[in-house]
Design a protein around this motif. Structure first.
Motif, PDB file in Angstrom:
ATOM      1  N   GLU A 178       0.832  -1.199   0.000  1.00  0.00           N
ATOM      2  CA  GLU A 178       0.000   0.000   0.000  1.00  0.00           C
ATOM      3  C   GLU A 178       0.872   1.256   0.000  1.00  0.00           C
ATOM      4  N   SER A 179       1.952   1.230   0.781  1.00  0.00           N
ATOM      5  CA  SER A 179       2.874   2.362   0.808  1.00  0.00           C
ATOM      6  C   SER A 179       3.537   2.553  -0.552  1.00  0.00           C
ATOM      7  N   TRP A 180       3.926   1.456  -1.190  1.00  0.00           N
ATOM      8  CA  TRP A 180       4.573   1.548  -2.505  1.00  0.00           C
ATOM      9  C   TRP A 180       3.621   2.156  -3.541  1.00  0.00           C
ATOM     10  N   LEU A 181       2.359   1.722  -3.510  1.00  0.00           N
ATOM     11  CA  LEU A 181       1.377   2.281  -4.442  1.00  0.00           C
ATOM     12  C   LEU A 181       1.236   3.789  -4.251  1.00  0.00           C
ATOM     13  N   THR A 182       1.239   4.235  -3.013  1.00  0.00           N
ATOM     14  CA  THR A 182       1.138   5.671  -2.740  1.00  0.00           C
ATOM     15  C   THR A 182       2.376   6.406  -3.263  1.00  0.00           C
ATOM     16  N   GLU A 183       3.541   5.828  -3.027  1.00  0.00           N
ATOM     17  CA  GLU A 183       4.778   6.452  -3.507  1.00  0.00           C
ATOM     18  C   GLU A 183       4.811   6.562  -5.028  1.00  0.00           C
ATOM     19  N   TRP A 209      -0.274   6.265  -6.851  1.00  0.00           N
ATOM     20  CA  TRP A 209      -1.553   5.559  -6.942  1.00  0.00           C
ATOM     21  C   TRP A 209      -2.158   5.352  -5.551  1.00  0.00           C
ATOM     22  N   PRO A 210      -2.338   6.406  -4.762  1.00  0.00           N
ATOM     23  CA  PRO A 210      -2.948   6.219  -3.438  1.00  0.00           C
ATOM     24  C   PRO A 210      -4.392   5.744  -3.586  1.00  0.00           C
ATOM     25  N   GLY A 211      -4.835   4.983  -2.598  1.00  0.00           N
ATOM     26  CA  GLY A 211      -6.231   4.544  -2.581  1.00  0.00           C
ATOM     27  C   GLY A 211      -6.559   3.439  -3.563  1.00  0.00           C
ATOM     28  N   THR A 212      -5.553   2.770  -4.099  1.00  0.00           N
ATOM     29  CA  THR A 212      -5.833   1.717  -5.080  1.00  0.00           C
ATOM     30  C   THR A 212      -5.655   0.303  -4.536  1.00  0.00           C
ATOM     31  N   TRP A 213      -5.085   0.169  -3.328  1.00  0.00           N
ATOM     32  CA  TRP A 213      -4.873  -1.176  -2.792  1.00  0.00           C
ATOM     33  C   TRP A 213      -6.178  -1.936  -2.643  1.00  0.00           C
TER      34      TRP A 213
END
Length: 368
Positions: free
Chosen positions: A135-140, A143-147
């Motif tokens: 989830e942290s990687w997606l935000t970085e 892509w926040p909120g996509t997990w």
């Protein structure tokens, strides 16, 4: 001649290895069963104990550790254990269902972005990673909120964490081989799923097949023409479809008692669940939040629930049971207690609250 409800019951139990335990290794047994629902980590272990002669928890551990068995989101959009070789066609079969989750407001991206996003996430999960890490990687990556959507859609398996039942409360994920999600692969995957379902749970209706897979009935009807199937008349309702030469035992074949785990797929596999669950007991077994309690099968039908006790197994019957049945249940409880060994209860503490609302019945502690 029309198939009676009791003969349907025996046919399903025979295909599910619930009339006689069979000598198979865990991975091959799961192939035959199509999959095992796996929200509770211990449930697949108990599902296999009910069906296999001499199976040990350590054998199931090894199958997960070696990724012969894999745990992931599949049928009905829920966690299932399947054979590694079956993951590609099954994942393709449920592609439209999983993609539909991406229309939820909790997925902060457009559905058309899901493919590239899933591929990128799988690259990050080449080595096991926790939910928090992914989830942290997606935000970085912007892509926040996509997990929320990716946990359904991305090609991810749960990575064994070495917990008592291979998976703990905080899952770790690892990339699965990228499945072919072309239109042709999706149709072929569903046809394969329908064929395998009938072999493991049939005879069945289109509604049953759609219920098990978690897909629209129209999609099931669209692939039936590509399959070699036979049709059986039912005493009531639509005709029942089946694969040729599948077992159809007589209705008087004995069905020994079984102590099924939470969410055993045999109880979830049909639109009409009265095949194994008497209508008067369904509300006791299926709770308002979707929990499906560990079930006691007597003469092939749900007759109560059970839970681990200290020592042994506490069995609550919803109806009076004859003495010989209690004797058989004692043997099952002794075997189950040995299978569990020192491992923690395969029933989460939060589920135990449901026992307070069970109907009056006879309760015995067995196998202690």
């Amino acid at each position: 001649m029309a198939l009676t409800p009791r003969r349907l019951n025996r046919s399903t139990l025979a295909r599910q290895m619930l009339l006689t335990r069979e000598s198979l290794d865990p991975a091959e047994a799961v192939r035959r069963l199509v999959g095992l629902q796996s929200q509770q980590p211990g449930s697949p272990y108990l599902a296999l104990w009910n069906r296999l002669e001499g199976v040990t928890a350590e054998q199931v551990d090894a199958a997960y550790r070696d990724f012969d068995l894999v745990k992931c989101t599949l049928l009905r959009g829920t966690l299932h254990t399947v054979h590694r070789a079956d993951h590609p066609p099954l994942r393709a079969a449920v592609q439209p269902t999983l993609r539909a989750h991406l229309g939820d407001d909790r997925f902060a991206a457009e559905p058309d972005e899901a493919g590239p996003l899933a591929a990128a996430l799988a690259g990050r999960a080449a080595e096991p990673a926790t939910k928090a890490e992914l989830e942290s990687w997606l935000t970085e990556q912007g892509w926040p909120g996509t997990w929320w959507g990716m946990r359904f859609y991305a090609p991810l398996w749960h990575a064994p964490t070495g917990a008592a039942w291979s998976f703990g409360d905080r899952p770790s994920f690892v990339a699965a081989p990228a499945p072919d999600l072309s239109e042709e692969a999706v149709a072929a995957g569903l046809a394969e799923l329908v064929r395998r379902y009938l072999a493991a749970y049939g005879p069945a209706t289109v509604a049953d097949m759609a219920q098990f897979a978690g897909v629209r009935r129209g999609r099931v009807r669209a692939v039936l023409g590509s399959l070699d199937l036979v049709e059986h008349p039912a005493q009531t309702g639509p005709p029942l479809l089946d694969v040729p030469d599948a077992p159809l035992p007589d209705e008087d074949v004995p069905a020994p008692p079984r102590l099924l785990p939470m969410w055993d797929n045999v109880l979830l596999a049909h639109h009409d669940r009265t095949r194994l669950i008497p209508a008067e007991h369904r509300g006791h077994l299926t709770r308002v939040n979707g929990d499906f309690l560990p079930a006691l099968l007597v003469d092939g039908r749900v007759a109560g629930v059970w839970r681990p006790a200290d020592p042994g197994v506490e069995v609550t019957a919803f109806e009076a049971l004859p003495g010989p049945v209690w004797e058989q249940l004692e043997d099952e409880a002794v075997s189950l207690t040995g299978f569990l060994g020192d491992r923690p209860s395969p029933i989460h503490t939060r589920h135990l609250a449901w026992w307070k609302s069970l109907p009056g019945g006879e309760t015995r502690v067995l196998g202690g």
